[in-house]
Write an enzyme that holds these catalytic residues in place. Structure first.
Site, PDB file in Angstrom:
ATOM      1  N   ASN A 141     -10.439 -27.803  10.253  1.00 61.69           N
ATOM      2  CA  ASN A 141     -11.115 -28.600   9.228  1.00 61.69           C
ATOM      3  C   ASN A 141     -11.843 -29.827   9.791  1.00 61.69           C
ATOM      4  O   ASN A 141     -12.776 -30.319   9.162  1.00 61.69           O
ATOM      5  CB  ASN A 141     -10.152 -28.994   8.108  1.00 61.69           C
ATOM      6  CG  ASN A 141      -8.962 -29.786   8.598  1.00 61.69           C
ATOM      7  OD1 ASN A 141      -8.599 -29.725   9.771  1.00 61.69           O
ATOM      8  ND2 ASN A 141      -8.334 -30.529   7.713  1.00 61.69           N
TER       9      ASN A 141
ATOM     10  N   LYS B  89      -5.935 -25.832  22.793  1.00 62.16           N
ATOM     11  CA  LYS B  89      -6.302 -24.646  22.011  1.00 62.16           C
ATOM     12  C   LYS B  89      -6.976 -25.078  20.712  1.00 62.16           C
ATOM     13  O   LYS B  89      -6.316 -25.560  19.797  1.00 62.16           O
ATOM     14  CB  LYS B  89      -5.081 -23.798  21.664  1.00 62.16           C
ATOM     15  CG  LYS B  89      -5.460 -22.449  21.022  1.00 62.16           C
ATOM     16  CD  LYS B  89      -4.361 -21.862  20.203  1.00 62.16           C
ATOM     17  CE  LYS B  89      -4.259 -22.469  18.833  1.00 62.16           C
ATOM     18  NZ  LYS B  89      -5.471 -22.242  17.984  1.00 62.16           N
TER      19      LYS B  89
ATOM     20  N   GLU C 170       1.382 -33.437  13.107  1.00 61.09           N
ATOM     21  CA  GLU C 170       0.668 -33.915  11.925  1.00 61.09           C
ATOM     22  C   GLU C 170       0.504 -32.704  11.025  1.00 61.09           C
ATOM     23  O   GLU C 170      -0.302 -31.809  11.301  1.00 61.09           O
ATOM     24  CB  GLU C 170      -0.679 -34.525  12.321  1.00 61.09           C
ATOM     25  CG  GLU C 170      -1.282 -35.384  11.217  1.00 61.09           C
ATOM     26  CD  GLU C 170      -2.197 -34.601  10.312  1.00 61.09           C
ATOM     27  OE1 GLU C 170      -1.731 -34.238   9.211  1.00 61.09           O
ATOM     28  OE2 GLU C 170      -3.337 -34.346  10.682  1.00 61.09           O
TER      29      GLU C 170
ATOM     30  N   CYS D 162      -6.320 -32.820   5.106  1.00 61.68           N
ATOM     31  CA  CYS D 162      -4.879 -32.990   4.921  1.00 61.68           C
ATOM     32  C   CYS D 162      -4.543 -34.238   4.114  1.00 61.68           C
ATOM     33  O   CYS D 162      -3.485 -34.294   3.471  1.00 61.68           O
ATOM     34  CB  CYS D 162      -4.162 -33.012   6.265  1.00 61.68           C
ATOM     35  SG  CYS D 162      -4.759 -34.286   7.396  1.00 61.68           S
TER      36      CYS D 162
ATOM     37  N   GLU E 237      -0.153 -27.883  -1.731  1.00 65.43           N
ATOM     38  CA  GLU E 237      -1.388 -28.432  -1.171  1.00 65.43           C
ATOM     39  C   GLU E 237      -2.539 -27.490  -1.517  1.00 65.43           C
ATOM     40  O   GLU E 237      -2.517 -26.308  -1.165  1.00 65.43           O
ATOM     41  CB  GLU E 237      -1.257 -28.594   0.350  1.00 65.43           C
ATOM     42  CG  GLU E 237      -2.423 -29.304   0.987  1.00 65.43           C
ATOM     43  CD  GLU E 237      -2.197 -29.584   2.465  1.00 65.43           C
ATOM     44  OE1 GLU E 237      -2.797 -30.551   2.981  1.00 65.43           O
ATOM     45  OE2 GLU E 237      -1.417 -28.857   3.108  1.00 65.43           O
TER      46      GLU E 237
END
Length: 487
Positions: free
Chosen positions: A156, A179, A255, A289, A387
């Site tokens: 994102n 990665k 996170e 997020c 979410e």
């Protein structure tokens, strides 16, 4: 010629300072605005993951011993190069991520700022000196690089999540195996190329794009030379990585997911609240997020807030981000569309209503969901508890602040929150009562490179950004000096 045209994605592994092909063939990257393939990328596997660690380990001692000023200069040059190429980088983000042109440009500036910030922090890895309470010794504390760091980033924010991890790692003196998300590897390639142009030595940053995320990251976590894992992504995957990290007691920063409440009190400035809501909810098409996920609006102002907010939402222009006039682009995948749509359907079945909805032009291809405001949403609807990661704003009405706070804090997520209130002291007290790592007070943004970024509860461990983010890549070492009395 576009930046994409200058990349060679088929040789997208960057190991030991060389671009190479992967051991697992190739994979396609598509444009979520229309589903067309825009690049075919080298696909790394476990063997490539090990080769990346070989290179990072070989470069580790030299990079750790590099004077902080020299590490700082590399990061500063990389910042300048990112700003030089910001238009091309934004176009690349639009192509592989789908976010609006304005959002992509904002991300590039935000991402570059992490390189500048940690270029400044690189020369400020301080230690301390103290007298032992009992006398007879002195204590010196230094901060050493933790070692080879494995970095895993989401799709994102393909630029900002890369620099928010790479910046502090390099500033602290760590080497990196990295990665990027399979959905958005191209931005990572471009940033890596800029770091190389800025003078980064071979082996300090190594990039392994892959569709076998589990195989590559497991290889890193099982390698005794890897001493750090920094992951941004879902809570589900974060838990799996923490279990793996526990086997070797690997230093971990996580996170993870969020479910940010957006609280509007009876005395809030509704113009400011609506402006904040538009930013907090619809930046990045809601695929953020820290996006506002559930809106708690006081009963005295809920009708007016919904009317004002709904008017702004209905005015949003939806469509491919290649058109700079479009404010809302596509979601990242068909699966994302399916999830968001199912959450809206569940809310409607439970008695919610659509208070406002933007139009998606007829015939639009790609993975689009109409920005939507849901009113009269039950507090236990799935769209409130989960979410969303999409452009849907569910509104719950409240009167009693204690009951509202109980509902707000019932979530296992605790990443971000937003409070809009006229009384600043009351806003601060509400903010301190919310179980979240970051709270926006009368503003719809909480992120800044100079501020600690991270959550509580199941939203993660550790902090990124600020000085705290640098220390995530260091280990304190104590030197205890004998200090006999003078003869």
């Amino acid at each position: 010629m576009s930046l994409l045209d200058t990349l060679d994605p088929a040789r997208g592994l960057f190991v030991g300072g060389r671009w190479t092909t992967g051991s697992a063939g190739r994979f396609d990257v598509d444009d979520p605005a229309d589903g067309r393939v825009i690049a075919t990328v080298a696909n790394g596997g476990p063997a490539d993951a090990t080769a990346a660690v070989d290179a990072a380990d070989a470069a580790a001692a030299t990079w750790a011993a590099t004077p902080p000023r020299e590490r700082s200069q590399v990061l500063h040059r990389a910042y300048e190069l990112m700003m030089r190429d910001r238009d091309d980088l934004a176009a690349l983000i639009v192509a592989e991520n789908g976010k609006s042109r304005a959002d992509a440009l904002s991300e590039v500036a935000y991402a570059a700022e992490f390189l500048r910030w940690y270029g400044e922090e690189a020369v400020r890895v301080e230690g301390r000196y103290g007298v032992a309470p009992a006398g007879g010794s002195r204590t010196v504390v230094t901060y050493r690089p933790v070692g080879v760091a494995a970095l895993v980033t989401p799709w994102n924010f393909p630029a900002a999540m890369a620099t928010r991890k790479v910046g502090p790692a390099l500033a602290a003196g760590c080497t990196v195996v990295f990665k990027p998300a399979a959905e958005t590897p191209l931005t990572a390639f471009a940033i890596t190329r800029l770091l190389t142009e800025a003078g980064l030595p071979a082996g300090v940053v190594n990039v392994v794009p892959t569709t076998d995320a589990a195989g590559v990251v497991t290889t890193w976590l099982e390698d005794p030379r890897v001493r750090k894992i920094s992951f941004t992504g879902s809570t589900r995957v974060g838990k799996l990585l923490l279990r793996q990290a526990a086997d070797r007691v690997v230093n971990a920063s996580m996170e993870l997911g969020g479910n940010a409440p957006f609280v509007v009190t009876a005395d809030a400035d509704l113009d400011a609240a609506v402006r904040g809501a538009m930013v907090a909810k619809f930046r990045g098409c809601g695929q953020v997020c820290v996006a506002a996920n559930r809106f708690y609006v006081h009963a005295d102002v809920v009708d007016e807030f919904v009317a004002r907010f709904g008017k702004e939402v209905e005015a949003l222009r939806v469509g491919p981000s290649s058109d700079a006039a479009n404010a809302i682009g596509p979601l990242i995948s068909p699966g994302a569309v399916e999830k968001v749509t199912s959450l809206v359907d569940d809310a409607l079945a439970r008695g919610a209503r659509i208070a406002a909805r933007a139009a998606v032009p007829a015939g639009t291809r790609g993975y689009f969901v109409a920005p939507t405001v849901l009113a009269d949403v039950p507090a236990d609807a799935d769209v409130v508890r989960e979410e969303i990661f999409g452009p849907v704003a569910p509104i719950v009405t409240w009167r009693d602040p204690r009951q509202m706070l109980t509902a707000v804090n019932a979530s296992e997520a605790g990443l971000a929150a937003y409070v809009f209130a006229g009384d600043l002291q009351y806003a601060m007290r509400l903010g301190e009562s919310i179980e979240a790592g970051m709270v926006g007070i009368n503003r719809g943004l909480v992120s800044d490179p100079s501020a600690p970024f991270g959550g509580v509860k199941q939203s993660g461990l550790g902090r990124e950004g600020s000085h705290e983010g640098l220390h995530e890549f260091t280990e304190p070492q104590t030197l205890s000096l004998d200090w006999p009395e003078l003869p």
